[in-house]
Motif scaffolding. Structure first.
Motif, PDB file in Angstrom:
ATOM      1  N   LEU A  45       0.816  -1.212   0.000  1.00 34.65           N
ATOM      2  CA  LEU A  45       0.000   0.000   0.000  1.00 34.65           C
ATOM      3  C   LEU A  45       0.850   1.263   0.000  1.00 34.65           C
ATOM      4  O   LEU A  45       0.547   2.224  -0.729  1.00 34.65           O
ATOM      5  CB  LEU A  45      -0.921   0.003   1.221  1.00 34.65           C
ATOM      6  CG  LEU A  45      -1.725   1.283   1.455  1.00 34.65           C
ATOM      7  CD1 LEU A  45      -2.680   1.551   0.293  1.00 34.65           C
ATOM      8  CD2 LEU A  45      -2.477   1.209   2.777  1.00 34.65           C
ATOM      9  N   GLY A  46       1.917   1.289   0.805  1.00 34.23           N
ATOM     10  CA  GLY A  46       2.753   2.486   0.907  1.00 34.23           C
ATOM     11  C   GLY A  46       3.462   2.852  -0.381  1.00 34.23           C
ATOM     12  O   GLY A  46       3.972   3.972  -0.518  1.00 34.23           O
ATOM     13  N   GLN A  47       3.485   1.922  -1.342  1.00 35.99           N
ATOM     14  CA  GLN A  47       4.116   2.183  -2.638  1.00 35.99           C
ATOM     15  C   GLN A  47       3.111   1.978  -3.777  1.00 35.99           C
ATOM     16  O   GLN A  47       3.480   1.597  -4.881  1.00 35.99           O
ATOM     17  CB  GLN A  47       5.332   1.269  -2.828  1.00 35.99           C
ATOM     18  CG  GLN A  47       6.444   1.490  -1.822  1.00 35.99           C
ATOM     19  CD  GLN A  47       7.633   0.578  -2.045  1.00 35.99           C
ATOM     20  OE1 GLN A  47       7.529  -0.479  -2.686  1.00 35.99           O
ATOM     21  NE2 GLN A  47       8.770   0.960  -1.510  1.00 35.99           N
ATOM     22  N   TRP A  48       1.849   2.288  -3.507  1.00 39.50           N
ATOM     23  CA  TRP A  48       0.796   2.051  -4.495  1.00 39.50           C
ATOM     24  C   TRP A  48       1.070   2.740  -5.823  1.00 39.50           C
ATOM     25  O   TRP A  48       0.723   2.220  -6.893  1.00 39.50           O
ATOM     26  CB  TRP A  48      -0.557   2.521  -3.954  1.00 39.50           C
ATOM     27  CG  TRP A  48      -0.636   3.999  -3.684  1.00 39.50           C
ATOM     28  CD1 TRP A  48      -0.370   4.634  -2.523  1.00 39.50           C
ATOM     29  CD2 TRP A  48      -0.976   5.025  -4.627  1.00 39.50           C
ATOM     30  NE1 TRP A  48      -0.526   5.996  -2.661  1.00 39.50           N
ATOM     31  CE2 TRP A  48      -0.899   6.267  -3.941  1.00 39.50           C
ATOM     32  CE3 TRP A  48      -1.347   5.027  -5.968  1.00 39.50           C
ATOM     33  CZ2 TRP A  48      -1.169   7.486  -4.570  1.00 39.50           C
ATOM     34  CZ3 TRP A  48      -1.620   6.237  -6.593  1.00 39.50           C
ATOM     35  CH2 TRP A  48      -1.533   7.449  -5.900  1.00 39.50           C
ATOM     36  N   LEU A  49       1.718   3.895  -5.779  1.00 40.98           N
ATOM     37  CA  LEU A  49       1.979   4.627  -7.013  1.00 40.98           C
ATOM     38  C   LEU A  49       2.888   3.843  -7.945  1.00 40.98           C
ATOM     39  O   LEU A  49       2.790   3.957  -9.174  1.00 40.98           O
ATOM     40  CB  LEU A  49       2.588   5.998  -6.690  1.00 40.98           C
ATOM     41  CG  LEU A  49       2.773   6.957  -7.858  1.00 40.98           C
ATOM     42  CD1 LEU A  49       1.452   7.239  -8.557  1.00 40.98           C
ATOM     43  CD2 LEU A  49       3.411   8.259  -7.371  1.00 40.98           C
ATOM     44  N   GLY A  50       3.762   3.013  -7.375  1.00 43.33           N
ATOM     45  CA  GLY A  50       4.634   2.199  -8.201  1.00 43.33           C
ATOM     46  C   GLY A  50       3.864   1.261  -9.105  1.00 43.33           C
ATOM     47  O   GLY A  50       4.223   1.064 -10.277  1.00 43.33           O
ATOM     48  N   ASP A  51       2.789   0.680  -8.587  1.00 38.15           N
ATOM     49  CA  ASP A  51       2.000  -0.229  -9.415  1.00 38.15           C
ATOM     50  C   ASP A  51       1.275   0.523 -10.520  1.00 38.15           C
ATOM     51  O   ASP A  51       1.194   0.050 -11.662  1.00 38.15           O
ATOM     52  CB  ASP A  51       0.996  -0.989  -8.555  1.00 38.15           C
ATOM     53  CG  ASP A  51       0.440  -2.197  -9.285  1.00 38.15           C
ATOM     54  OD1 ASP A  51       0.958  -3.304  -9.072  1.00 38.15           O
ATOM     55  OD2 ASP A  51      -0.509  -2.028 -10.083  1.00 38.15           O
ATOM     56  N   ILE A  52       0.761   1.703 -10.184  1.00 39.66           N
ATOM     57  CA  ILE A  52       0.077   2.501 -11.201  1.00 39.66           C
ATOM     58  C   ILE A  52       1.040   2.871 -12.325  1.00 39.66           C
ATOM     59  O   ILE A  52       0.687   2.807 -13.514  1.00 39.66           O
ATOM     60  CB  ILE A  52      -0.521   3.778 -10.565  1.00 39.66           C
ATOM     61  CG1 ILE A  52      -1.599   3.418  -9.532  1.00 39.66           C
ATOM     62  CG2 ILE A  52      -1.095   4.698 -11.647  1.00 39.66           C
ATOM     63  CD1 ILE A  52      -2.807   2.733 -10.084  1.00 39.66           C
ATOM     64  N   VAL A  53       2.255   3.250 -11.969  1.00 43.92           N
ATOM     65  CA  VAL A  53       3.237   3.662 -12.974  1.00 43.92           C
ATOM     66  C   VAL A  53       3.737   2.460 -13.784  1.00 43.92           C
ATOM     67  O   VAL A  53       3.800   2.499 -15.017  1.00 43.92           O
ATOM     68  CB  VAL A  53       4.411   4.390 -12.304  1.00 43.92           C
ATOM     69  CG1 VAL A  53       5.559   4.621 -13.302  1.00 43.92           C
ATOM     70  CG2 VAL A  53       3.951   5.723 -11.724  1.00 43.92           C
ATOM     71  N   GLU A  54       4.069   1.375 -13.090  1.00 40.95           N
ATOM     72  CA  GLU A  54       4.623   0.220 -13.801  1.00 40.95           C
ATOM     73  C   GLU A  54       3.561  -0.538 -14.593  1.00 40.95           C
ATOM     74  O   GLU A  54       3.895  -1.233 -15.559  1.00 40.95           O
ATOM     75  CB  GLU A  54       5.307  -0.726 -12.814  1.00 40.95           C
ATOM     76  CG  GLU A  54       6.065  -1.845 -13.507  1.00 40.95           C
ATOM     77  CD  GLU A  54       6.890  -2.697 -12.565  1.00 40.95           C
ATOM     78  OE1 GLU A  54       7.343  -3.784 -12.996  1.00 40.95           O
ATOM     79  OE2 GLU A  54       7.105  -2.285 -11.410  1.00 40.95           O
TER      80      GLU A  54
END
Length: 319
Positions: free
Chosen positions: A131-140
């Motif tokens: 959850l704390g790195q959710w933006l990584g999934d959106i970007v990748e």
């Protein structure tokens, strides 16, 4: 989106804790949510910010996200750290219903619905990023989101759909023949068929102008409310067509960069044919990153992963 109208805020209710990521309303118009410190809280009298009262129901020991009220008064909770939980609002008891699938620990459980036969469906947003790195999934654009099913009496869920782009909100159709799944990373709603000749298959339910998050069904025959957590970003669309190594490098940079959501917010209401009934937006909003929406009495209530409270807005007029 020819029905776009202004989202009208009425007031703001502070919760004393950040991140009411999902909001759901009970039959008395009280709103339940989970916050960053692990508490499940219930808010009374939201229609008047001067008399609004916050009540702590339980502590999950993790990070609660999506919620689902049950007919017997229980509460299902998707906890990003602990898995699928059941909370008893009367005594605060927290019970783990599922914390693994096929030997893999469940993490980043996102949203949940319970059907009339007791079957529970829930989403996992990402198998690669917490959850704390959710933006990584959106970007990748990993496509590692899942839809899972837990049948009555079982402690081991089964995966019924893989390859989803940041699987998020869930809502059932009025007749129980399908589920609507929000794919945040693909800016779409996907239909998962529960009955009929296409049972177990998915197809497109609706393309959206922004990134959907949690969903809320307004009663058995009402519309499905869709929170829009972020706008469409054309450079991100272009990046999603780049090679995997390029996307991975961009995601690594994104999770370490400062993030602040934009000031344009919005919600949708759609019917069971995917038609837009309401599209409410607001520019230059002081309340940012709407990750959930529900109706409570005569109001719309907005939740946010970002904010330390909820926004109370006017319901749109019919027509």
């Amino acid at each position: 989106m020819d029905r776009s109208t202004e989202l009208v805020p009425l007031h703001y209710v502070s919760l004393g804790a950040r991140g009411p990521e999902d909001v759901v309303a009970d039959a008395q118009g009280r709103v339940l949510t989970g916050v960053e410190d692990g508490r499940i809280i219930r808010v009374h009298h939201l229609g008047d910010r001067l008399t609004a009262r916050v009540e702590v129901l339980a502590e999950t020991g993790g990070r609660p996200l999506g919620l689902e009220l049950l007919p017997d008064g229980g509460l299902l909770v998707c906890d990003a750290e602990r898995g699928l939980l059941r909370v008893d609002p009367e005594d605060g008891t927290v019970r783990v219903l599922a914390d693994s699938v096929a030997g893999e620990r469940l993490r980043f459980c996102s949203n949940v619905v319970a059907l009339s036969d007791g079957t529970v469906y829930f989403t996992v947003s990402s198998r690669r990023y917490p959850l704390g790195q959710w933006l990584g999934d959106i970007v990748e654009h990993t496509g590692t989101g899942r839809l899972l099913r837990l049948t009555p009496g079982s402690r081991e869920p089964e995966v019924v759909r893989e390859g989803l782009q940041f699987a998020n909100g869930l809502a059932p159709s009025a007749d129980g023949s399908f589920l609507v799944v929000a794919e945040t990373g693909a800016r779409r709603l996907t239909r998962y068929h529960l009955t009929g000749p296409r049972a177990g298959h998915t197809d497109l339910f609706a393309d959206l102008p922004a990134m959907p998050d949690n969903l809320w069904r307004e009663g058995p025959d009402g519309p499905i409310w869709v929170s829009l957590a972020g706008p469409r970003v054309p450079p991100l669309d272009l990046l999603h067509r780049a090679p995997a190594a390029v996307r991975s490098a961009a995601a690594s940079a994104a999770v370490h960069a400062p993030f602040r959501p934009g000031r344009t917010i919005g919600v949708l209401a759609v019917d069971d044919d995917g038609r837009v009934l309401h599209h409410l937006t607001r520019r230059s909003s002081r309340f940012r990153m709407v990750t959930s929406v529900c109706t409570a009495g005569e109001h719309l209530v907005l939740g946010s992963l970002w904010e330390p409270g909820v926004a109370v807005c006017a319901l749109p007029t019919a027509g």
